[in-house]
Design a protein around this motif. Structure first.
Motif, PDB file in Angstrom:
ATOM      1  N   ILE A  55       0.858  -1.189   0.000  1.00  0.00           N
ATOM      2  CA  ILE A  55       0.000   0.000   0.000  1.00  0.00           C
ATOM      3  C   ILE A  55       0.892   1.237   0.000  1.00  0.00           C
ATOM      4  CG2 ILE A  55      -1.837   1.257   1.204  1.00  0.00           C
ATOM      5  CD1 ILE A  55      -2.792  -1.447   0.392  1.00  0.00           C
TER       6      ILE A  55
ATOM      7  N   TRP B 244      -7.483   3.633  -0.358  1.00  0.00           N
ATOM      8  CA  TRP B 244      -6.038   3.382  -0.332  1.00  0.00           C
ATOM      9  C   TRP B 244      -5.533   3.125  -1.739  1.00  0.00           C
ATOM     10  CZ3 TRP B 244      -3.997   4.349   4.292  1.00  0.00           C
ATOM     11  CH2 TRP B 244      -4.829   4.257   5.408  1.00  0.00           C
TER      12      TRP B 244
ATOM     13  N   ARG C 261      -3.254  -8.018  -2.350  1.00  0.00           N
ATOM     14  CA  ARG C 261      -4.028  -7.576  -1.189  1.00  0.00           C
ATOM     15  C   ARG C 261      -5.496  -7.959  -1.303  1.00  0.00           C
ATOM     16  NH1 ARG C 261      -0.876  -8.127   2.714  1.00  0.00           N
ATOM     17  NH2 ARG C 261       1.198  -7.526   2.012  1.00  0.00           N
TER      18      ARG C 261
ATOM     19  N   ILE D 230      -7.606 -10.022   1.398  1.00  0.00           N
ATOM     20  CA  ILE D 230      -8.867  -9.515   1.964  1.00  0.00           C
ATOM     21  C   ILE D 230      -9.980 -10.537   1.742  1.00  0.00           C
ATOM     22  CG2 ILE D 230     -10.641  -7.737   1.736  1.00  0.00           C
ATOM     23  CD1 ILE D 230      -8.235  -5.861   0.805  1.00  0.00           C
TER      24      ILE D 230
ATOM     25  N   ILE E   2      -9.452  -0.208  -2.034  1.00  0.00           N
ATOM     26  CA  ILE E   2      -8.062  -0.231  -2.468  1.00  0.00           C
ATOM     27  C   ILE E   2      -8.050  -0.302  -3.992  1.00  0.00           C
ATOM     28  CG2 ILE E   2      -7.985  -2.722  -2.019  1.00  0.00           C
ATOM     29  CD1 ILE E   2      -5.002  -2.492  -1.598  1.00  0.00           C
TER      30      ILE E   2
ATOM     31  N   GLN F 206      -3.818  -8.378   6.378  1.00  0.00           N
ATOM     32  CA  GLN F 206      -4.489  -8.328   5.074  1.00  0.00           C
ATOM     33  C   GLN F 206      -3.908  -7.249   4.172  1.00  0.00           C
ATOM     34  OE1 GLN F 206      -6.395  -9.857   7.558  1.00  0.00           O
ATOM     35  NE2 GLN F 206      -6.347 -11.565   6.129  1.00  0.00           N
ATOM     36  N   LEU F 207      -3.406  -6.160   4.757  1.00  0.00           N
ATOM     37  CA  LEU F 207      -2.953  -5.029   3.948  1.00  0.00           C
ATOM     38  C   LEU F 207      -1.462  -4.754   4.052  1.00  0.00           C
ATOM     39  CD1 LEU F 207      -6.007  -2.790   4.770  1.00  0.00           C
ATOM     40  CD2 LEU F 207      -5.510  -3.812   2.562  1.00  0.00           C
TER      41      LEU F 207
END
Ligand SMILES: [Fe+2]
Length: 346
Positions: free
Chosen positions: A12, A76, A87, A91, A123, A177-178
């Protein structure tokens, strides 16, 4: 002594956009455009889109009409298309994915999901960059456009802070998760977490999660915009108070993150943080999260002009329970007991 080597992956890049719900869109736009110098770039349906003069994209803030204030979604931006898909897979494994969203102004496809507390996030990777008209180009070539002449202009969107039912559960979600990294956290004496500050890349934090003092979590504590120069905070306070807004706390410096700050409620009732200096950067790949024990929390603000009020730990949007906070518009009391109305209506 050598730190252990762990491969760090940064999927991210940053908080690229943020949607704020407001029951009084015109007043909220006035706050951000006329007082904080943001530039309106689009309108669509019930939404108005704005950006700061150093925000690189078409918008960083979307203000949408809703009867109660709060967060629409946090947007994001991934570092690449492969990072985005990595990602999304993570998720989806968590069961909190909602699916792809298309058609947002200035944004490519984005994957929508929620935090464990139900706060909506997106995202994506593709974005439309802002192209200033010729007369707005800056001689500072690394600046997206010339600094506006209205209000005290913020530079850009900075971070958000969510009230959390269970800080640890939500912190783990953002980490696992991110791929966010934990910079600092508050540990209470019973070993539960009171707050966690996580970074996407090298800024001290892009998201903070703090214990919800009254509600079930998933509410907005604040969204923050960056000045970069602390001197602007004093000018901003002068302009804000001169225009009927009440400053919740100013000026002060967080020990956590070291950011200097002002908190103010915008006319819709959402708490906004204005950040002076940006705080520290984490460039050490072996950074160990800083722990603030319960008896150290009093030092979490190292100097201040006014102490944080008791409601700092409980007020968030949507509002839960009674509040003494007031905003300078005619937004009537809600079922939740929100006492607003402020100077303009009394
Ligand atoms: Fe903050």
């Amino acid at each position: 002594m050598y730190a252990s080597a762990e491969e760090l992956v940064f999927d991210i890049a940053e908080l690229a956009s943020f949607e704020l719900f407001s029951p009084v869109v015109d007043e909220t736009v006035w706050f951000f455009r006329d007082l904080l110098g943001m530039i309106e770039t689009a309108r669509s349906g019930d939404s108005v889109y704005l950006r700061g003069f150093e925000d690189p994209y078409g918008h960083s803030l979307k203000i949408t009409h809703r009867d109660t204030p709060g967060m629409g979604h946090a947007g994001w931006r991934a570092n690449s298309v492969p990072a985005l898909h990595r990602r999304v897979e993570a998720i989806e494994r968590s069961g909190l994915g909602r699916g792809w969203v298309e058609g947002e102004v200035g944004m490519g496809p984005a994957y929508e999901f929620t935090t464990p507390d139900g706060a909506v996030q997106r995202i994506g990777f593709e974005v439309a960059y802002y192209e200033p008209p010729a007369e707005q180009r800056s001689v500072v070539l690394n600046r997206v456009q010339r600094r506006p002449l209205n209000g005290v202009p913020i530079r850009r969107l900075d971070h958000l802070n969510l009230l959390s039912r269970d800080v640890t559960e939500n912190r783990r979600f953002f980490a696992e998760q991110l791929g966010f990294k934990l910079s600092e956290h508050i540990l209470f004496s019973d070993d539960t977490e009171g707050g966690a500050w996580l970074r996407a890349m090298t800024r001290s934090h892009d998201i903070a999660l703090v214990k919800d003092g009254v509600g079930g979590g998933g509410r907005l504590h604040h969204v923050a915009f960056l000045y970069g120069n602390t001197q602007h905070l004093m000018d901003a306070c002068d302009v804000l108070t001169d225009n009927g807004l009440e400053i919740e706390a100013a000026m002060a410096s967080h020990a956590i993150s070291q950011a200097q700050f002002v908190y103010v409620l915008e006319p819709g009732g959402n708490r906004i943080e204005l950040v002076g200096s940006a705080g520290y950067q984490v460039t050490d790949p072996s950074w160990q999260p800083v722990v603030w024990a319960q008896d150290a929390i009093d030092d979490a603000i190292i100097w201040y002009g006014s102490e944080l009020p008791a409601e700092f730990d409980t007020y968030g949007t949507p509002v839960v329970g009674p509040t003494n906070y007031r905003t300078p518009n005619r937004y009537a009391a809600t079922e939740a007991g929100m006492i607003l109305g402020g100077r303009a209506s009394v």
